[in-house]
Design a protein around this motif. Structure first.
Motif, mmCIF file in Angstrom:
data_model
loop_
_atom_site.group_PDB
_atom_site.id
_atom_site.type_symbol
_atom_site.label_atom_id
_atom_site.label_comp_id
_atom_site.label_asym_id
_atom_site.label_seq_id
_atom_site.Cartn_x
_atom_site.Cartn_y
_atom_site.Cartn_z
ATOM 1 N N ALA A 1 40.535 44.009 33.443
ATOM 2 C CA ALA A 1 39.945 44.232 34.767
ATOM 3 C C ALA A 1 40.799 43.625 35.884
ATOM 4 O O ALA A 1 40.474 43.781 37.056
ATOM 5 N N GLY A 2 41.867 42.927 35.519
ATOM 6 C CA GLY A 2 42.754 42.358 36.527
ATOM 7 C C GLY A 2 42.732 40.850 36.627
ATOM 8 O O GLY A 2 43.416 40.273 37.466
ATOM 9 N N GLY A 3 41.946 40.182 35.783
ATOM 10 C CA GLY A 3 41.898 38.716 35.801
ATOM 11 C C GLY A 3 43.058 38.120 35.022
ATOM 12 O O GLY A 3 43.735 38.809 34.256
ATOM 13 N N ARG A 4 43.286 36.839 35.239
ATOM 14 C CA ARG A 4 44.346 36.119 34.533
ATOM 15 C C ARG A 4 43.811 34.784 34.035
ATOM 16 O O ARG A 4 42.859 34.231 34.601
ATOM 17 N N ALA A 5 44.454 34.253 33.014
ATOM 18 C CA ALA A 5 44.070 32.947 32.491
ATOM 19 C C ALA A 5 44.131 31.898 33.593
ATOM 20 O O ALA A 5 43.292 31.003 33.662
ATOM 21 N N GLY A 6 45.114 32.015 34.484
ATOM 22 C CA GLY A 6 45.240 31.066 35.580
ATOM 23 C C GLY A 6 44.017 31.033 36.481
ATOM 24 O O GLY A 6 43.651 29.974 37.006
ATOM 25 N N ASP A 7 43.352 32.174 36.663
ATOM 26 C CA ASP A 7 42.126 32.220 37.460
ATOM 27 C C ASP A 7 41.049 31.344 36.823
ATOM 28 O O ASP A 7 40.360 30.581 37.497
ATOM 29 N N VAL A 8 40.913 31.480 35.507
ATOM 30 C CA VAL A 8 39.916 30.712 34.760
ATOM 31 C C VAL A 8 40.265 29.227 34.810
ATOM 32 O O VAL A 8 39.403 28.373 35.032
ATOM 33 N N MET A 9 41.542 28.912 34.609
ATOM 34 C CA MET A 9 41.989 27.523 34.615
ATOM 35 C C MET A 9 41.733 26.872 35.973
ATOM 36 O O MET A 9 41.255 25.740 36.039
ATOM 37 N N MET A 10 42.041 27.589 37.055
ATOM 38 C CA MET A 10 41.813 27.018 38.388
ATOM 39 C C MET A 10 40.327 26.775 38.632
ATOM 40 O O MET A 10 39.937 25.719 39.139
ATOM 41 N N ALA A 11 39.496 27.733 38.273
ATOM 42 C CA ALA A 11 38.051 27.589 38.477
ATOM 43 C C ALA A 11 37.526 26.383 37.710
ATOM 44 O O ALA A 11 36.770 25.564 38.250
ATOM 45 N N TYR A 12 37.926 26.266 36.462
ATOM 46 C CA TYR A 12 37.441 25.159 35.640
ATOM 47 C C TYR A 12 37.952 23.826 36.176
ATOM 48 O O TYR A 12 37.208 22.853 36.269
ATOM 49 N N ARG A 13 39.221 23.778 36.567
ATOM 50 C CA ARG A 13 39.795 22.534 37.083
ATOM 51 C C ARG A 13 39.107 22.118 38.384
ATOM 52 O O ARG A 13 38.821 20.943 38.592
ATOM 53 N N VAL A 14 38.824 23.074 39.259
ATOM 54 C CA VAL A 14 38.125 22.762 40.512
ATOM 55 C C VAL A 14 36.754 22.162 40.206
ATOM 56 O O VAL A 14 36.370 21.140 40.784
ATOM 57 N N MET A 15 36.013 22.778 39.308
ATOM 58 C CA MET A 15 34.688 22.257 38.967
ATOM 59 C C MET A 15 34.800 20.894 38.287
ATOM 60 O O MET A 15 34.014 19.990 38.547
ATOM 61 N N GLY B 1 32.920 46.101 39.228
ATOM 62 C CA GLY B 1 33.187 45.941 37.799
ATOM 63 C C GLY B 1 32.376 44.816 37.175
ATOM 64 O O GLY B 1 31.477 44.236 37.801
ATOM 65 N N GLU B 2 32.731 44.520 35.947
ATOM 66 C CA GLU B 2 32.046 43.470 35.195
ATOM 67 C C GLU B 2 32.231 42.118 35.875
ATOM 68 O O GLU B 2 33.287 41.816 36.424
ATOM 69 N N ILE B 3 31.188 41.299 35.813
ATOM 70 C CA ILE B 3 31.230 39.945 36.352
ATOM 71 C C ILE B 3 31.425 38.977 35.185
ATOM 72 O O ILE B 3 30.718 39.049 34.184
ATOM 73 N N PHE B 4 32.390 38.084 35.339
ATOM 74 C CA PHE B 4 32.692 37.083 34.327
ATOM 75 C C PHE B 4 32.366 35.715 34.906
ATOM 76 O O PHE B 4 32.561 35.481 36.097
ATOM 77 N N THR B 5 31.877 34.803 34.062
ATOM 78 C CA THR B 5 31.502 33.472 34.525
ATOM 79 C C THR B 5 32.261 32.399 33.761
ATOM 80 O O THR B 5 32.288 32.403 32.529
ATOM 81 N N VAL B 6 32.865 31.484 34.525
ATOM 82 C CA VAL B 6 33.469 30.286 33.957
ATOM 83 C C VAL B 6 32.416 29.198 34.111
ATOM 84 O O VAL B 6 32.023 28.872 35.232
ATOM 85 N N PRO B 7 31.916 28.645 32.999
ATOM 86 C CA PRO B 7 30.831 27.671 33.088
ATOM 87 C C PRO B 7 31.276 26.346 33.681
ATOM 88 O O PRO B 7 32.427 25.935 33.525
ATOM 89 N N HIS B 8 30.356 25.687 34.358
ATOM 90 C CA HIS B 8 30.602 24.353 34.878
ATOM 91 C C HIS B 8 30.786 23.404 33.692
ATOM 92 O O HIS B 8 30.083 23.535 32.685
ATOM 93 N N PRO B 9 31.715 22.457 33.771
ATOM 94 C CA PRO B 9 31.946 21.533 32.655
ATOM 95 C C PRO B 9 30.686 20.806 32.190
ATOM 96 O O PRO B 9 30.534 20.538 30.995
#
Length: 144
Positions: free
Chosen positions: A78-92, A33-41
């Motif tokens: 596509a099955g993603g959640r806001a929490g996925d984005v939040m975790m990725a951003y917080r990790v970075m 499926g589509e690829i989504f990117t959470v940008p590095h801070p």
């Protein structure tokens, strides 16, 4: 004495390389499926940073980071959640700090957190609710 003039695009790339980081974290909620990117801070432009600073709640922040309400809606479908984005951003966000000399990047540590001179201007508070209510965008962020 020679002044050093930095090419900011090259400097940003070197900063990510020194951190062993990518420009963002990619998600593919469905295989093929589509690829989504959470940008590095460190890679956010001023416009996105301003939107992020005014965003309230996980859904609005995820919408800004994914680029638009339409992109966020596709991500959720596509099955993603806001929490996925939040975790990725917080990790970075928590993975980087710059030493005071502005010459060497070091891994995140408890001491560095309080003394950091290179962090995102927007910190996602630990109190932000990372849940999604029925997949609806509760606090939509308006595109400009």
């Amino acid at each position: 004495m020679t002044n050093t003039i930095y090419d900011l695009d090259a400097w940003r790339e070197q900063a990510l390389e020194a951190l062993d980081a990518q420009p963002g974290i990619e998600f593919q909620p469905r295989p093929g499926g589509e690829i989504f990117t959470v940008p590095h801070p460190l890679m956010l432009d001023d416009a996105k940073s301003a939107k992020l600073e005014s965003a309230s709640g996980a859904l609005a922040i995820a919408t800004v980071l994914l680029g638009s309400p339409a992109a966020y809606a596709r991500f959720v479908a596509a099955g993603g959640r806001a929490g996925d984005v939040m975790m990725a951003y917080r990790v970075m966000q928590q993975s980087v700090t710059l030493d005071p000399t502005l010459t060497a990047f070091t891994p995140w540590s408890a001491d560095a957190h309080t003394n950091s001179n290179l962090t995102s201007s927007t910190v996602i508070p630990a109190s932000v609710d990372l849940s999604i209510s029925g997949g609806e965008l509760l606090s939509p962020v308006q595109e400009s």
